[in-house]
Design a protein around this motif. Structure first.
Motif, short mmCIF file in Angstrom:
data_model
loop_
_atom_site.label_atom_id
_atom_site.label_comp_id
_atom_site.label_asym_id
_atom_site.label_seq_id
_atom_site.Cartn_x
_atom_site.Cartn_y
_atom_site.Cartn_z
N MET A 142 -1.95 -2.85 1.52
CA MET A 142 -2.03 -1.57 0.85
C MET A 142 -0.78 -0.74 1.16
O MET A 142 -0.28 -0.02 0.30
CB MET A 142 -3.30 -0.85 1.29
N PHE A 143 -0.28 -0.87 2.41
CA PHE A 143 0.93 -0.12 2.79
C PHE A 143 2.10 -0.49 1.89
O PHE A 143 2.85 0.38 1.46
CB PHE A 143 1.26 -0.37 4.27
N GLN A 144 2.27 -1.77 1.60
CA GLN A 144 3.37 -2.21 0.75
C GLN A 144 3.25 -1.63 -0.65
O GLN A 144 4.26 -1.30 -1.28
CB GLN A 144 3.43 -3.75 0.69
N LEU A 145 2.04 -1.49 -1.16
CA LEU A 145 1.85 -0.88 -2.48
C LEU A 145 2.24 0.59 -2.46
O LEU A 145 2.89 1.08 -3.38
CB LEU A 145 0.39 -1.03 -2.92
N LEU A 146 1.84 1.30 -1.41
CA LEU A 146 2.23 2.70 -1.28
C LEU A 146 3.74 2.83 -1.19
O LEU A 146 4.36 3.71 -1.80
CB LEU A 146 1.59 3.34 -0.04
N LEU A 147 4.33 1.93 -0.44
CA LEU A 147 5.78 1.93 -0.24
C LEU A 147 6.52 1.76 -1.55
O LEU A 147 7.52 2.44 -1.81
CB LEU A 147 6.14 0.81 0.74
N SER A 148 6.04 0.88 -2.39
CA SER A 148 6.75 0.61 -3.63
C SER A 148 6.40 1.59 -4.75
O SER A 148 7.18 1.75 -5.69
CB SER A 148 6.47 -0.82 -4.10
N ALA A 149 5.27 2.27 -4.65
CA ALA A 149 4.81 3.11 -5.76
C ALA A 149 5.18 4.59 -5.63
O ALA A 149 5.23 5.29 -6.64
CB ALA A 149 3.30 2.98 -5.91
N TYR A 150 5.42 5.07 -4.44
CA TYR A 150 5.58 6.52 -4.25
C TYR A 150 6.85 6.86 -3.49
O TYR A 150 7.32 6.09 -2.67
CB TYR A 150 4.39 7.09 -3.47
N SER A 151 7.36 8.07 -3.76
CA SER A 151 8.45 8.60 -2.96
C SER A 151 7.92 9.67 -2.00
O SER A 151 8.46 9.88 -0.93
CB SER A 151 9.56 9.18 -3.83
N THR A 152 6.84 10.34 -2.41
CA THR A 152 6.13 11.27 -1.53
C THR A 152 4.64 11.08 -1.75
O THR A 152 4.20 10.67 -2.82
CB THR A 152 6.49 12.75 -1.81
N ARG A 153 3.89 11.38 -0.72
CA ARG A 153 2.45 11.17 -0.80
C ARG A 153 1.79 12.11 0.20
O ARG A 153 2.28 12.32 1.31
CB ARG A 153 2.13 9.72 -0.42
N GLY A 154 0.66 12.68 -0.17
CA GLY A 154 -0.10 13.55 0.73
C GLY A 154 -0.69 12.76 1.88
O GLY A 154 -1.05 11.59 1.74
N ILE A 155 -0.79 13.42 3.02
CA ILE A 155 -1.34 12.77 4.22
C ILE A 155 -2.78 12.33 3.98
O ILE A 155 -3.16 11.20 4.31
CB ILE A 155 -1.25 13.71 5.45
N GLN A 156 -3.59 13.18 3.37
CA GLN A 156 -5.00 12.86 3.16
C GLN A 156 -5.15 11.64 2.25
O GLN A 156 -5.91 10.72 2.55
CB GLN A 156 -5.73 14.05 2.56
N ASP A 157 -4.41 11.62 1.14
CA ASP A 157 -4.50 10.48 0.23
C ASP A 157 -3.99 9.20 0.88
O ASP A 157 -4.57 8.12 0.68
CB ASP A 157 -3.68 10.75 -1.04
N THR A 158 -2.94 9.31 1.65
CA THR A 158 -2.40 8.13 2.33
C THR A 158 -3.41 7.57 3.31
O THR A 158 -3.62 6.35 3.38
CB THR A 158 -1.09 8.49 3.06
N ALA A 159 -4.07 8.44 4.04
CA ALA A 159 -5.09 8.01 4.99
C ALA A 159 -6.24 7.30 4.27
O ALA A 159 -6.73 6.26 4.74
CB ALA A 159 -5.62 9.21 5.77
N LEU A 160 -6.65 7.83 3.12
CA LEU A 160 -7.72 7.18 2.36
C LEU A 160 -7.30 5.79 1.90
O LEU A 160 -8.07 4.83 2.00
CB LEU A 160 -8.09 8.03 1.14
N PHE A 161 -6.08 5.67 1.37
CA PHE A 161 -5.59 4.37 0.90
C PHE A 161 -5.50 3.36 2.04
O PHE A 161 -5.77 2.17 1.84
CB PHE A 161 -4.22 4.51 0.24
N LEU A 162 -5.09 3.82 3.21
CA LEU A 162 -4.92 2.90 4.34
C LEU A 162 -6.21 2.66 5.12
O LEU A 162 -6.24 1.81 6.02
CB LEU A 162 -3.83 3.43 5.29
N GLY A 163 -7.26 3.41 4.80
CA GLY A 163 -8.53 3.23 5.50
C GLY A 163 -8.48 3.71 6.94
O GLY A 163 -9.10 3.13 7.82
N MET A 164 -7.71 4.78 7.18
CA MET A 164 -7.54 5.33 8.53
C MET A 164 -7.85 6.82 8.49
O MET A 164 -7.91 7.42 7.42
CB MET A 164 -6.09 5.17 9.00
N ASN A 165 -8.02 7.40 9.68
CA ASN A 165 -8.09 8.86 9.70
C ASN A 165 -6.67 9.41 9.55
O ASN A 165 -5.69 8.66 9.63
CB ASN A 165 -8.79 9.37 10.97
N GLU A 166 -6.55 10.69 9.29
CA GLU A 166 -5.25 11.28 8.98
C GLU A 166 -4.24 11.14 10.12
O GLU A 166 -3.07 10.87 9.88
CB GLU A 166 -5.41 12.75 8.57
N ASP A 167 -4.69 11.32 11.36
CA ASP A 167 -3.77 11.20 12.50
C ASP A 167 -3.24 9.78 12.65
O ASP A 167 -2.04 9.58 12.85
CB ASP A 167 -4.45 11.64 13.80
#
Length: 76
Positions: free
Chosen positions: A1-26
């Motif tokens: 999932m990280f590789q998809l985020l890496l290739s698809a976005y130049s900026t991304r919100g912390i909350q959305d990134t945490a949801l995509f990665l299945g982690m808490n925000e910290d």
């Protein structure tokens, strides 16, 4: 999932990134910072660090053979 985020976005919100990665925000923030991303704490946005694109050119022997024949015909 990280590789998809890496290739698809130049900026991304912390909350959305945490949801995509299945982690808490910290944890998500710590993970992406370790990967070179930059955090803007005021806007709670992450700036993606793009990885350099590596392109490998594979040598196709049949193409090389055709090129050699073509050059041979030009010279003779």
């Amino acid at each position: 999932m990280f590789q998809l985020l890496l290739s698809a976005y130049s900026t991304r919100g912390i909350q959305d990134t945490a949801l995509f990665l299945g982690m808490n925000e910290d944890d998500a923030t710590n993970y992406v910072v370790q990967q070179g991303w930059v955090v803007d704490p005021d806007s709670r946005m992450l700036t993606v660090k793009k990885q350099p694109v590596k392109t490998e050119q594979k040598l196709d022997s049949s193409k090389l053979h055709r090129l050699t024949e073509y050059v041979f015909h030009l010279e003779h």
